[in-house]
Scaffold this motif. Structure first.
Motif, mmCIF file in Angstrom:
data_model
loop_
_atom_site.group_PDB
_atom_site.id
_atom_site.type_symbol
_atom_site.label_atom_id
_atom_site.label_comp_id
_atom_site.label_asym_id
_atom_site.label_seq_id
_atom_site.Cartn_x
_atom_site.Cartn_y
_atom_site.Cartn_z
ATOM 1 N N ILE A 17 -11.892 25.376 28.433
ATOM 2 C CA ILE A 17 -12.357 26.727 28.130
ATOM 3 C C ILE A 17 -13.870 26.749 28.293
ATOM 4 C CG2 ILE A 17 -12.586 28.488 26.335
ATOM 5 C CD1 ILE A 17 -9.735 28.343 26.931
ATOM 6 N N LEU A 18 -14.290 27.589 29.208
ATOM 7 C CA LEU A 18 -15.713 27.647 29.506
ATOM 8 C C LEU A 18 -16.430 28.503 28.469
ATOM 9 C CD1 LEU A 18 -17.282 26.441 31.855
ATOM 10 C CD2 LEU A 18 -17.119 28.658 32.992
ATOM 11 N N ALA A 19 -15.785 29.594 28.100
ATOM 12 C CA ALA A 19 -16.398 30.503 27.130
ATOM 13 C C ALA A 19 -15.342 31.412 26.539
ATOM 14 C CB ALA A 19 -17.465 31.336 27.812
ATOM 15 N N THR A 20 -15.576 31.808 25.275
ATOM 16 C CA THR A 20 -14.729 32.815 24.654
ATOM 17 C C THR A 20 -15.644 33.858 24.051
ATOM 18 O OG1 THR A 20 -12.994 31.241 24.134
ATOM 19 C CG2 THR A 20 -13.040 33.234 22.818
ATOM 20 N N GLY A 21 -15.295 35.122 24.227
ATOM 21 C CA GLY A 21 -16.152 36.150 23.651
ATOM 22 C C GLY A 21 -15.674 37.541 23.995
ATOM 23 N N THR A 22 -16.437 38.534 23.569
ATOM 24 C CA THR A 22 -16.088 39.910 23.899
ATOM 25 C C THR A 22 -16.321 40.113 25.400
ATOM 26 O OG1 THR A 22 -18.324 40.701 23.556
ATOM 27 C CG2 THR A 22 -16.877 40.672 21.623
ATOM 28 N N ARG B 152 -19.171 38.920 30.385
ATOM 29 C CA ARG B 152 -19.793 39.447 31.594
ATOM 30 C C ARG B 152 -21.211 38.910 31.758
ATOM 31 N NH1 ARG B 152 -18.309 45.318 32.878
ATOM 32 N NH2 ARG B 152 -18.446 45.493 30.617
ATOM 33 N N ASN B 153 -21.874 38.744 30.608
ATOM 34 C CA ASN B 153 -23.271 38.324 30.683
ATOM 35 C C ASN B 153 -23.466 36.816 30.563
ATOM 36 O OD1 ASN B 153 -24.085 41.010 30.919
ATOM 37 N ND2 ASN B 153 -23.899 41.266 28.679
ATOM 38 N N ASN B 154 -22.383 36.085 30.440
ATOM 39 C CA ASN B 154 -22.487 34.636 30.286
ATOM 40 C C ASN B 154 -22.853 33.990 31.619
ATOM 41 O OD1 ASN B 154 -21.531 31.821 30.332
ATOM 42 N ND2 ASN B 154 -20.884 32.242 28.226
ATOM 43 N N GLN C 3 -20.550 33.385 35.017
ATOM 44 C CA GLN C 3 -20.967 34.004 36.275
ATOM 45 C C GLN C 3 -21.002 32.975 37.394
ATOM 46 O OE1 GLN C 3 -24.697 35.837 35.313
ATOM 47 N NE2 GLN C 3 -23.739 37.709 34.543
ATOM 48 N N GLU C 4 -21.548 31.807 37.076
ATOM 49 C CA GLU C 4 -21.657 30.768 38.097
ATOM 50 C C GLU C 4 -20.298 30.222 38.497
ATOM 51 O OE1 GLU C 4 -24.284 27.814 36.624
ATOM 52 O OE2 GLU C 4 -26.042 29.099 36.841
ATOM 53 N N ALA C 5 -19.527 29.896 37.471
ATOM 54 C CA ALA C 5 -18.280 29.177 37.733
ATOM 55 C C ALA C 5 -17.179 30.077 38.273
ATOM 56 C CB ALA C 5 -17.795 28.499 36.454
ATOM 57 N N TYR C 6 -17.172 31.291 37.805
ATOM 58 C CA TYR C 6 -16.009 32.108 38.110
ATOM 59 C C TYR C 6 -16.355 33.374 38.868
ATOM 60 C CZ TYR C 6 -11.757 34.759 37.407
ATOM 61 O OH TYR C 6 -10.638 35.498 37.600
ATOM 62 N N LEU C 7 -17.241 34.154 38.301
ATOM 63 C CA LEU C 7 -17.560 35.421 38.941
ATOM 64 C C LEU C 7 -18.265 35.188 40.262
ATOM 65 C CD1 LEU C 7 -18.672 37.532 35.873
ATOM 66 C CD2 LEU C 7 -16.442 37.367 36.984
ATOM 67 N N GLY C 8 -19.140 34.169 40.274
ATOM 68 C CA GLY C 8 -19.838 33.840 41.512
ATOM 69 C C GLY C 8 -18.844 33.538 42.618
#
Ligand SMILES: Nc1ncnc2c1ncn2[C@@H]1O[C@H](COP(=O)(O)OP(=O)(O)O)[C@@H](O)[C@H]1O
Ligand SMILES: [Mg+2]
Lengths: 253, 426
Positions: free
Chosen positions: A228-233, A238-240, A244-249
């Motif tokens: 799990i890279l991150a958990t949050g709202t 979106r702002n993590n 952004q690098e690992a997935y959205l990028g």
């Protein structure tokens, strides 16, 4: 973090290896009562494997999973279902030759503990049938009650899958890519349906596309390569930077 | 639904009223047809309803038979007082116990592996049975006699027939009722998707074992009825042949329809009684019919009937009889050709005929269809060809015509389904 009694599903340091290859590498996840949680991640990240672990398809290599404070890791899928957890599948998985209503009714029967009953006529079980029909209507398939599930359109089948998942009366619902292979309109329709039918449930759903879950889910967890890279709202995610690098990028590229 | 009950009532009346008009031979054939029907229906509970194809159902048919023979012997020697009419219960009990045991292991696997385990278990029994004299009576098997009960002495075939009829009708009614119960519906869900039911709170293995055991219970009753009718059985009842036969009956009759296997078993058994007296090639014909049905009507006879019932409002009934009759006519031509061919071979290749050839060096004429034929004359072999070729042409033409009619109706179906939507605005 959230208070402990609010956690209905707790995944603790779970790892899973297949033939020496570690697919899940120590996953932690808390699901709070009543929340809608999205599990996001690229193909092959281990999202379905995670669902398989939680729902009892196979036990974790290490770590534990608790449902309402009770350890369920290592239990059979049917026992986990009876403990209050139900799942759907990424690939359509229903009773093709049974009617839509019967697909739901199998779940409703289980909910009422009717398993080995050979003494009654199922068509005369009024409350079971009424409840099944009601649920079928909730997933907007009332007009298809008598249609064999195998003869329905793909998007109808996906709706039916959701109905079947709800039918056993579980409080914790796992939906594995309910929008897989759907058009934009169909996706919007199914998301709307999911919102409607999970109002009093705890939901975790796998989704590929972040935009789909933003309006629907309270929290998002991003799974990449078995972690799990991150958990949050949604906003936090979106702002993590890492996400952004690992997935959205990756998506953007 | 409406047509079903009167039809069944009519059939029952016929089954009660007609057999006394015939002799013992026909009655005996009917007894066997009834037993085969029950066996096939029991088999199909597992296969058609539960989706588990057993290649070893002879095992449960057989242990049912031996259990009843043991009980009959106990009654005969005065150890026990069980009325003859209740004897088949012992067969059901034996089938149940055997099925619980075998089913527990066999259902741990699915698909081909399941089938192979059932086959292996039956083969095991087949090879062990001749050696376990105490249980299966060695090579000769067991024999006993039906004891009189309440004034019936069960000495005539007709009495046995009626007893069998009562048992078979009751069992079939129970098997039909089964499909309407919650567990019956679960059985079909299991067939469609044995994985999914686990995630809906059902233990798939237990469910499979129960379905298996119910199927073997009724197979055991069928075997028990057979033992009661024949008053004897030996280890050959466990043979693959018996296991294969019930598969064949079920597929030819149609596994997707409750009455399919019953139709298949009845037709094959009765046809067998007629034909096996006339030819040694009965098994060949049986296999041929099986292949043809699988190729051209994979849902079997029952499936064909069901399709007609489902489409009854849409089919052009008035226009159907002609192409159907033409199809049947072409089929008769082809069948005659095939029968001529096979029977000619049977004659010419028989030991007796070949002995004559070896002794005299000549190929004498043989008799078939009320004429004599010279095996070395090309005319003889032209006969089947002359029958076959037009037969094929006729059948293909008629089939195309029938197909067209069904498809044509399909187009109408779409129209008529669309109609309410368009007229909704009125
Ligand atoms: N039963 C299994 N045996 C071996 N490898 C598996 C098994 N299930 C999943 N995997 C592997 O685990 C990885 C994650 O798969 P999956 O959980 O299906 O990904 P996702 O659902 O996130 O797309 C993949 O590389 C897949 O090949
Ligand atoms: Mg997946």
């Amino acid at each position: 973090m959230t208070r402990n009694d609010d956690v209905v599903l707790a995944v603790r340091d779970v790892t899973k290896s297949f033939g020496g290859l570690e697919i899940m590498k120590g996953v932690n996840l808390d699901l709070c009562r009543g929340e809608r949680h999205a599990l996001l991640g690229p193909n092959g990240a281990g999202k379905s494997t995670m669902f398989n672990l939680i729902s009892g398809e196979f036990p974790p290599t290490s770590g534990t999973i608790e449902l309402q404070g009770r350890v369920i890791s290592g239990m059979s899928p049917e026992a986990i279902n009876r403990a209050g957890l139900a799942r759907s599948f990424q690939i359509t998985n229903l009773f093709a030759r049974l009617s839509a209503l019967e697909n739901i009714r199998i779940g409703v029967m289980a909910r009422h503990g009717i398993r080995f009953n050979l003494l009654r006529r199922v068509s005369r079980m009024k409350s079971i049938n009424a409840e099944s029909m009601q649920l079928l209507e909730r997933v907007r398939l009332g007009h298809r009650a008598d249609t064999p599930a195998g003869d329905m359109t793909y998007s109808e089948q996906r709706s039916l899958e959701i109905g079947m998942t709800l039918a056993t009366g579980a409080d914790v619902i796992l939906l594995d890519e309910p929008t897989a292979g759907m058009s934009r309109e169909e996706t919007a329709y199914i998301v709307d349906l999911i919102r409607e039918v999970t109002t009093d449930k705890t939901l975790i759903m796998v989704e590929h596309d972040m935009s789909v879950v933003f309006g629907l889910c309270d929290r998002i967890s991003v799974l990449v390569y078995g972690k799990i890279l991150a958990t949050g709202t949604p906003d936090e995610i979106r702002n993590n930077r890492e996400v952004q690098e690992a997935y959205l990028g990756e998506e953007a590229a | 639904m409406r047509y079903k009950l009167p039809l069944i009532a009519l059939l029952l009346i016929a089954l009660v009223a007609v057999p006394p008009l015939f002799g013992g031979g026909v009655q005996y054939a009917l007894v066997n047809a009834l037993i085969a029907s029950l066996f096939a229906a029991a088999f199909n509970l597992l296969m058609g309803q539960g989706g588990m194809l057993s290649f070893g159902h002879a095992a449960y048919f057989g242990i049912g038979a031996f259990a009843v023979l043991h009980l009959m012997q106990a009654v005969e020697y005065g150890y026990m007082g069980v009325p003859t009419v209740l004897l088949p219960l012992a067969g059901g009990l034996a089938g149940l116990i055997g099925g619980l045991f075998a089913g527990y292991f066999a259902t741990m696997r699915a698909g081909v592996y399941f089938s192979l385990v059932t086959l292996a278990l039956a083969e095991l029994l087949f090879s062990l049975a001749p050696h376990w004299e105490g249980i299966f009576g060695g090579e000769a098997g067991l024999s006993s006699m039906r004891m009189p009960w309440l004034g019936f002495n069960f000495g005539t075939t007709l009495e046995v027939y009626y007893l069998t009829l009562v048992w078979v009708v009751l069992c079939l009614a129970v098997l039909y009722a089964y499909t309407l119960t919650p567990f019956g519906r679960l059985t079909q869900a299991l067939r469609d998707n044995s994985q999914r039911i686990r995630y809906m709170g059902y233990n798939a293995h237990t469910t499979k074992v129960v379905v298996f055991a119910i199927s073997t219970t009724f197979a055991g009753i069928a075997g028990g009825l057979m033992a009661m009718s024949n008053e004897t059985a030996n280890y050959s009842i466990f043979s693959t042949h018996i296991s294969a036969e019930v598969v064949l009956y079920t597929f030819v009759g149609g596994s997707t329809v409750f009455f399919g296997p019953i139709i298949g078993a009845s037709i094959f058994t009765l046809f067998g009684f007629v034909v096996s007296g006339a030819t040694n090639a009965w098994l060949l014909y049986q296999g041929l019919i099986f292949v043809l049905v699988m190729l051209f009507a994979p849902k079997g006879i029952g499936g064909l009937i069901q399709a007609h019932i489902d489409q009854r409002h849409r089919l052009p009934w008035a226009r159907l009889p002609l192409p159907y009759a033409v199809l049947a006519g072409g089929g008769v031509f082809m069948s005659l050709a095939v029968v001529f061919f096979i029977q000619s071979f049977e004659h010419v290749l028989s030991n007796r005929y070949q002995a004559v050839v070896a002794r005299t060096g000549e190929w004498p004429d043989y008799h078939l269809f009320g004429a004599s034929w010279d095996p070395l004359s090309p005319v003889t072999w032209l006969v089947p060809l002359i029958l076959f070729v037009p037969g094929v042409i006729i059948v293909r033409k008629a089939a195309a015509r029938i197909h067209e009619m069904w498809e044509g109706q399909g187009a109408d179906v779409e129209k008529s389904e669309a109609a309410p939507a368009t007229s909704g605005g009125h």
